[in-house]
Scaffold this motif. Sequence first.
Motif, mmCIF file in Angstrom:
data_model
loop_
_atom_site.group_PDB
_atom_site.id
_atom_site.type_symbol
_atom_site.label_atom_id
_atom_site.label_comp_id
_atom_site.label_asym_id
_atom_site.label_seq_id
_atom_site.Cartn_x
_atom_site.Cartn_y
_atom_site.Cartn_z
ATOM 1 N N MET A 1 0.821 -1.191 0.000
ATOM 2 C CA MET A 1 0.000 0.000 0.000
ATOM 3 C C MET A 1 0.865 1.254 0.000
ATOM 4 S SD MET A 1 -3.390 0.481 2.179
ATOM 5 C CE MET A 1 -3.309 1.806 3.334
ATOM 6 N N THR A 2 2.089 1.150 -0.421
ATOM 7 C CA THR A 2 2.982 2.302 -0.420
ATOM 8 C C THR A 2 2.729 3.239 -1.594
ATOM 9 O OG1 THR A 2 4.637 1.065 -1.629
ATOM 10 C CG2 THR A 2 4.791 1.052 0.780
ATOM 11 N N ASP A 3 2.014 2.792 -2.607
ATOM 12 C CA ASP A 3 1.783 3.639 -3.764
ATOM 13 C C ASP A 3 0.449 4.378 -3.676
ATOM 14 O OD1 ASP A 3 0.328 1.338 -3.998
ATOM 15 O OD2 ASP A 3 0.533 1.220 -6.171
ATOM 16 N N ARG A 4 -0.094 4.521 -2.487
ATOM 17 C CA ARG A 4 -1.360 5.223 -2.283
ATOM 18 C C ARG A 4 -1.098 6.524 -1.541
ATOM 19 N NH1 ARG A 4 -5.768 3.373 -4.788
ATOM 20 N NH2 ARG A 4 -7.082 3.881 -3.044
ATOM 21 N N VAL A 5 -1.998 7.499 -1.721
ATOM 22 C CA VAL A 5 -1.902 8.784 -1.035
ATOM 23 C C VAL A 5 -2.919 8.771 0.091
ATOM 24 C CG1 VAL A 5 -2.155 11.271 -1.283
ATOM 25 C CG2 VAL A 5 -1.232 9.937 -3.162
ATOM 26 N N CYS A 7 -5.104 10.341 3.334
ATOM 27 C CA CYS A 7 -5.728 11.587 3.780
ATOM 28 C C CYS A 7 -4.791 12.239 4.794
ATOM 29 C CB CYS A 7 -7.080 11.291 4.412
ATOM 30 S SG CYS A 7 -7.903 12.728 5.134
ATOM 31 N N LEU A 8 -4.659 13.548 4.745
ATOM 32 C CA LEU A 8 -3.683 14.213 5.610
ATOM 33 C C LEU A 8 -4.141 14.358 7.055
ATOM 34 C CD1 LEU A 8 -4.648 17.384 6.110
ATOM 35 C CD2 LEU A 8 -3.945 17.566 3.778
ATOM 36 N N VAL A 9 -5.381 14.009 7.359
ATOM 37 C CA VAL A 9 -5.856 14.047 8.734
ATOM 38 C C VAL A 9 -5.268 12.850 9.484
ATOM 39 C CG1 VAL A 9 -7.908 13.949 10.209
ATOM 40 C CG2 VAL A 9 -7.967 15.235 8.072
ATOM 41 N N PRO A 10 -4.634 13.093 10.634
ATOM 42 C CA PRO A 10 -4.024 11.987 11.372
ATOM 43 C C PRO A 10 -5.051 10.903 11.740
ATOM 44 C CG PRO A 10 -3.321 14.080 12.273
ATOM 45 C CD PRO A 10 -4.394 14.380 11.270
ATOM 46 N N PHE A 11 -4.642 9.683 11.619
ATOM 47 C CA PHE A 11 -5.423 8.492 11.955
ATOM 48 C C PHE A 11 -6.578 8.219 10.994
ATOM 49 C CE2 PHE A 11 -3.742 10.171 15.996
ATOM 50 C CZ PHE A 11 -2.820 9.166 16.237
ATOM 51 N N CYS A 12 -6.672 8.955 9.912
ATOM 52 C CA CYS A 12 -7.663 8.643 8.881
ATOM 53 C C CYS A 12 -7.066 7.558 7.999
ATOM 54 C CB CYS A 12 -8.001 9.877 8.054
ATOM 55 S SG CYS A 12 -9.233 9.533 6.769
ATOM 56 N N ARG A 13 -7.858 6.556 7.695
ATOM 57 C CA ARG A 13 -7.336 5.422 6.951
ATOM 58 C C ARG A 13 -7.686 5.476 5.464
ATOM 59 N NH1 ARG A 13 -8.016 -0.007 10.086
ATOM 60 N NH2 ARG A 13 -6.733 -0.506 8.305
ATOM 61 N N ARG A 14 -8.335 6.534 5.020
ATOM 62 C CA ARG A 14 -8.734 6.613 3.622
ATOM 63 C C ARG A 14 -7.549 6.968 2.734
ATOM 64 N NH1 ARG A 14 -14.364 9.275 2.667
ATOM 65 N NH2 ARG A 14 -14.125 8.012 0.821
ATOM 66 N N THR A 15 -7.521 6.364 1.554
ATOM 67 C CA THR A 15 -6.445 6.591 0.597
ATOM 68 C C THR A 15 -7.040 6.788 -0.791
ATOM 69 O OG1 THR A 15 -6.175 4.250 0.123
ATOM 70 C CG2 THR A 15 -4.814 5.171 1.888
ATOM 71 N N ASN A 24 3.680 12.214 -3.543
ATOM 72 C CA ASN A 24 3.996 13.271 -2.580
ATOM 73 C C ASN A 24 3.018 14.438 -2.640
ATOM 74 O OD1 ASN A 24 6.261 11.882 -1.705
ATOM 75 N ND2 ASN A 24 7.476 12.678 -3.378
ATOM 76 N N VAL A 25 1.737 14.136 -2.766
ATOM 77 C CA VAL A 25 0.720 15.181 -2.779
ATOM 78 C C VAL A 25 -0.045 15.132 -1.461
ATOM 79 C CG1 VAL A 25 0.457 15.183 -5.279
ATOM 80 C CG2 VAL A 25 -0.973 13.706 -3.907
ATOM 81 N N GLN A 26 -0.720 16.212 -1.171
ATOM 82 C CA GLN A 26 -1.558 16.277 0.028
ATOM 83 C C GLN A 26 -3.002 16.175 -0.419
ATOM 84 O OE1 GLN A 26 -0.482 19.971 1.841
ATOM 85 N NE2 GLN A 26 1.445 19.160 2.611
ATOM 86 N N TRP A 27 -3.793 15.462 0.367
ATOM 87 C CA TRP A 27 -5.159 15.179 -0.018
ATOM 88 C C TRP A 27 -6.029 15.128 1.227
ATOM 89 C CZ3 TRP A 27 -7.647 10.212 0.712
ATOM 90 C CH2 TRP A 27 -8.873 10.104 0.072
#
Length: 85
Positions: A1-5, A7-15, A24-27
């Motif tokens: 799962m290293t090629d997924r971005v 969510c920038l909210v801590p502890f959110c598991r959505r990608t 290297n984008v923020q989402w």
Amino acid sequence: MTDRVRCLVPFCRRTTKPGRNGVNVQWICGNHWKAVPLAQRRVWGRLRRQWRRYGPEAGVHFDARWWRVWDRLKRSAIEAAGGIG
């Protein structure tokens, strides 16, 4: 799962998939985006429309304004997720 971005909210598991800008984008995921106040989302929408219309000629300090607004959006999403805002 290293090629997924993530969510920038801590502890959110959505990608999401990386897209054309790479990993290297923020989402912000949809659940947390809805927690951002509507007025801030509208400012972001205006900036995006301005960029689409004018591109690099959008303004002298457009990049600084873009990142300043993005930082506010991030802060609002994280505070809302933590129950602060």
